[in-house]
Design a protein around this motif. Structure first.
Motif, PDB file in Angstrom:
ATOM      1  N   GLU A  66       0.814  -1.208   0.000  1.00  0.00           N
ATOM      2  CA  GLU A  66       0.000   0.000   0.000  1.00  0.00           C
ATOM      3  C   GLU A  66       0.854   1.268   0.000  1.00  0.00           C
ATOM      4  OE1 GLU A  66      -3.447   0.446   0.264  1.00  0.00           O
ATOM      5  OE2 GLU A  66      -3.931  -1.688   0.103  1.00  0.00           O
ATOM      6  N   LYS A  67       2.184   1.068   0.007  1.00  0.00           N
ATOM      7  CA  LYS A  67       3.129   2.194   0.056  1.00  0.00           C
ATOM      8  C   LYS A  67       2.895   3.074   1.291  1.00  0.00           C
ATOM      9  CE  LYS A  67       3.939   2.385  -4.967  1.00  0.00           C
ATOM     10  NZ  LYS A  67       4.487   1.068  -4.857  1.00  0.00           N
ATOM     11  N   ILE A  68       2.612   2.426   2.392  1.00  0.00           N
ATOM     12  CA  ILE A  68       2.466   3.116   3.669  1.00  0.00           C
ATOM     13  C   ILE A  68       3.716   2.818   4.491  1.00  0.00           C
ATOM     14  CG2 ILE A  68       1.140   3.278   5.816  1.00  0.00           C
ATOM     15  CD1 ILE A  68      -1.319   2.414   4.237  1.00  0.00           C
ATOM     16  N   GLU A  69       4.494   3.843   4.748  1.00  0.00           N
ATOM     17  CA  GLU A  69       5.727   3.656   5.504  1.00  0.00           C
ATOM     18  C   GLU A  69       5.408   3.610   6.997  1.00  0.00           C
ATOM     19  OE1 GLU A  69       8.639   6.530   4.465  1.00  0.00           O
ATOM     20  OE2 GLU A  69       8.931   5.730   2.430  1.00  0.00           O
ATOM     21  N   ALA A  70       5.582   2.463   7.582  1.00  0.00           N
ATOM     22  CA  ALA A  70       5.333   2.292   9.008  1.00  0.00           C
ATOM     23  C   ALA A  70       6.187   1.139   9.514  1.00  0.00           C
ATOM     24  CB  ALA A  70       3.852   2.015   9.273  1.00  0.00           C
ATOM     25  N   THR A  71       6.532   1.213  10.773  1.00  0.00           N
ATOM     26  CA  THR A  71       7.302   0.154  11.421  1.00  0.00           C
ATOM     27  C   THR A  71       6.371  -0.650  12.315  1.00  0.00           C
ATOM     28  OG1 THR A  71       9.328   1.478  11.416  1.00  0.00           O
ATOM     29  CG2 THR A  71       9.216  -0.357  12.979  1.00  0.00           C
ATOM     30  N   VAL A  72       6.359  -1.960  12.146  1.00  0.00           N
ATOM     31  CA  VAL A  72       5.520  -2.832  12.958  1.00  0.00           C
ATOM     32  C   VAL A  72       6.382  -3.509  14.021  1.00  0.00           C
ATOM     33  CG1 VAL A  72       3.997  -4.843  12.980  1.00  0.00           C
ATOM     34  CG2 VAL A  72       3.935  -3.249  11.050  1.00  0.00           C
ATOM     35  N   VAL A  73       5.990  -3.371  15.268  1.00  0.00           N
ATOM     36  CA  VAL A  73       6.675  -4.026  16.378  1.00  0.00           C
ATOM     37  C   VAL A  73       5.723  -5.064  16.951  1.00  0.00           C
ATOM     38  CG1 VAL A  73       7.712  -3.745  18.660  1.00  0.00           C
ATOM     39  CG2 VAL A  73       8.015  -1.962  16.920  1.00  0.00           C
ATOM     40  N   ASN A  74       6.087  -6.333  16.803  1.00  0.00           N
ATOM     41  CA  ASN A  74       5.222  -7.408  17.308  1.00  0.00           C
ATOM     42  C   ASN A  74       5.698  -7.826  18.696  1.00  0.00           C
ATOM     43  OD1 ASN A  74       3.455  -9.475  17.700  1.00  0.00           O
ATOM     44  ND2 ASN A  74       4.032 -10.646  15.894  1.00  0.00           N
ATOM     45  N   ALA A  75       4.994  -7.360  19.720  1.00  0.00           N
ATOM     46  CA  ALA A  75       5.340  -7.671  21.104  1.00  0.00           C
ATOM     47  C   ALA A  75       4.405  -8.724  21.673  1.00  0.00           C
ATOM     48  CB  ALA A  75       5.290  -6.400  21.953  1.00  0.00           C
ATOM     49  N   SER A  76       3.938  -9.634  20.824  1.00  0.00           N
ATOM     50  CA  SER A  76       3.004 -10.677  21.249  1.00  0.00           C
ATOM     51  C   SER A  76       3.754 -11.847  21.873  1.00  0.00           C
ATOM     52  CB  SER A  76       2.185 -11.165  20.054  1.00  0.00           C
ATOM     53  OG  SER A  76       1.473 -10.086  19.471  1.00  0.00           O
ATOM     54  N   ILE A  77       3.157 -12.449  22.889  1.00  0.00           N
ATOM     55  CA  ILE A  77       3.747 -13.585  23.607  1.00  0.00           C
ATOM     56  C   ILE A  77       2.698 -14.680  23.738  1.00  0.00           C
ATOM     57  CG2 ILE A  77       4.746 -14.385  25.772  1.00  0.00           C
ATOM     58  CD1 ILE A  77       5.804 -11.597  26.257  1.00  0.00           C
ATOM     59  N   SER A  78       3.037 -15.868  23.297  1.00  0.00           N
ATOM     60  CA  SER A  78       2.113 -16.992  23.412  1.00  0.00           C
ATOM     61  C   SER A  78       1.751 -17.229  24.872  1.00  0.00           C
ATOM     62  CB  SER A  78       2.737 -18.257  22.817  1.00  0.00           C
ATOM     63  OG  SER A  78       2.896 -18.124  21.425  1.00  0.00           O
ATOM     64  N   GLY A  79       0.467 -17.431  25.124  1.00  0.00           N
ATOM     65  CA  GLY A  79       0.002 -17.693  26.480  1.00  0.00           C
ATOM     66  C   GLY A  79      -0.286 -16.465  27.311  1.00  0.00           C
ATOM     67  N   ASP A  80      -0.035 -15.280  26.749  1.00  0.00           N
ATOM     68  CA  ASP A  80      -0.217 -14.069  27.538  1.00  0.00           C
ATOM     69  C   ASP A  80      -1.699 -13.799  27.813  1.00  0.00           C
ATOM     70  OD1 ASP A  80       0.703 -11.959  28.988  1.00  0.00           O
ATOM     71  OD2 ASP A  80       1.106 -10.654  27.279  1.00  0.00           O
ATOM     72  N   THR A  81      -1.936 -13.160  28.935  1.00  0.00           N
ATOM     73  CA  THR A  81      -3.280 -12.767  29.352  1.00  0.00           C
ATOM     74  C   THR A  81      -3.378 -11.240  29.359  1.00  0.00           C
ATOM     75  OG1 THR A  81      -2.649 -12.701  31.680  1.00  0.00           O
ATOM     76  CG2 THR A  81      -3.476 -14.806  30.820  1.00  0.00           C
ATOM     77  N   THR A  82      -4.575 -10.737  29.634  1.00  0.00           N
ATOM     78  CA  THR A  82      -4.711  -9.284  29.722  1.00  0.00           C
ATOM     79  C   THR A  82      -3.909  -8.728  30.898  1.00  0.00           C
ATOM     80  OG1 THR A  82      -6.759  -9.519  31.019  1.00  0.00           O
ATOM     81  CG2 THR A  82      -6.982  -9.255  28.627  1.00  0.00           C
ATOM     82  N   ALA A  83      -3.798  -9.508  31.975  1.00  0.00           N
ATOM     83  CA  ALA A  83      -3.000  -9.057  33.117  1.00  0.00           C
ATOM     84  C   ALA A  83      -1.532  -8.948  32.730  1.00  0.00           C
ATOM     85  CB  ALA A  83      -3.173 -10.013  34.298  1.00  0.00           C
ATOM     86  N   GLY A  84      -1.045  -9.937  31.969  1.00  0.00           N
ATOM     87  CA  GLY A  84       0.338  -9.896  31.512  1.00  0.00           C
ATOM     88  C   GLY A  84       0.582  -8.728  30.579  1.00  0.00           C
ATOM     89  N   GLY A  85      -0.344  -8.519  29.650  1.00  0.00           N
ATOM     90  CA  GLY A  85      -0.204  -7.399  28.730  1.00  0.00           C
ATOM     91  C   GLY A  85      -0.231  -6.072  29.451  1.00  0.00           C
ATOM     92  N   ARG A  86      -1.107  -5.962  30.424  1.00  0.00           N
ATOM     93  CA  ARG A  86      -1.201  -4.712  31.188  1.00  0.00           C
ATOM     94  C   ARG A  86       0.101  -4.425  31.929  1.00  0.00           C
ATOM     95  NH1 ARG A  86      -5.728  -3.416  35.926  1.00  0.00           N
ATOM     96  NH2 ARG A  86      -4.774  -1.468  36.673  1.00  0.00           N
TER      97      ARG A  86
END
Length: 217
Positions: A66-86
């Motif tokens: 799409e020619k959209i210049e952006a940096t993607v940072v994937n900070a996802s962790i398998s098994g994570d919960t909302t408490a962990g993300g918070r």
């Protein structure tokens, strides 16, 4: 009253110096790329998939197409919960200074039978923290199978919409739409029947993209 020769020289030198400083700053402003931070669980962490085939990796390719210049940072962790993300979000916000935060959490809360009000509070706090860091927010909703009980399933699905409405942020109602709710769903999931196969990842991105694109100003 005219300027002296010495004053003219000083002003000329100052103009040259300012030009030397301003030019790099202007170039930096022009080349700054917005940062998209994904905070999720195994659905975004390529669990059981070859690297580069998950929906987040496909998002990076989509941005290029799409020619959209952006940096993607994937900070996802398998098994994570909302408490962990918070708990880990403040450090992520400070480190990456994202322009957009995509929150994909809650599924593991349901799998563990955690209280729905706790999940809702955690998501709301993550949204508030992200907005406090001047980031746009996209919340990715999730649903659970009916065997959890109709009331629980309905309340779980509704909490994402509730948080999005209360906090005034964008929402994808169901990340796995056209994956988990179709007749051939079994073909789109890995053997554990929880994690989508590679063939399902473009469908997940198709659910996210229409809501994410407007946030990439």
């Amino acid at each position: 009253m005219g300027l002296s020769r010495r004053d003219c020289i000083k002003r000329a030198a100052a103009a040259v110096l300012w030009g030397c400083v301003a030019a790099p700053l202007a170039a930096q402003a022009q080349t700054a790329r917005p940062v998209v931070l994904i905070v999720g669980d195994s659905l975004s962490a390529e669990y059981g998939l070859k690297r580069g085939s998950g929906w987040v990796a496909l998002l990076e390719k989509k941005l290029g197409a799409e020619k959209i210049e952006a940096t993607v940072v994937n900070a996802s962790i398998s098994g994570d919960t909302t408490a962990g993300g918070r708990s880990r979000l403040p450090a992520l916000l400070a480190q990456h200074k994202p322009d957009v935060v995509v929150i994909e959490l809650g599924g593991n809360d349901a799998l563990r039978g955690l209280p729905l009000d706790m999940t809702e509070r955690n998501l709301a706090e993550m949204v508030r923290a992200s907005k406090g860091a001047d980031a746009e927010v996209l919340l990715l909703g999730m649903q659970v199978p009916p065997n959890y009980g109709r009331a629980y399933s309905d309340d779980f699905a509704a909490l994402f919409a509730s948080v999005a409405k209360d906090q005034g942020v964008a929402l994808v109602p169901f990340l796995l739409k056209s994956v988990a709710d179709v007749a051939n769903a079994a073909e789109l999931f890995q053997a554990d029947r929880i994690h989508p196969r590679e063939s399902a990842q473009p469908l997940m991105l198709a659910n996210v993209w229409p809501a994410l694109k407007p946030l990439l100003k």
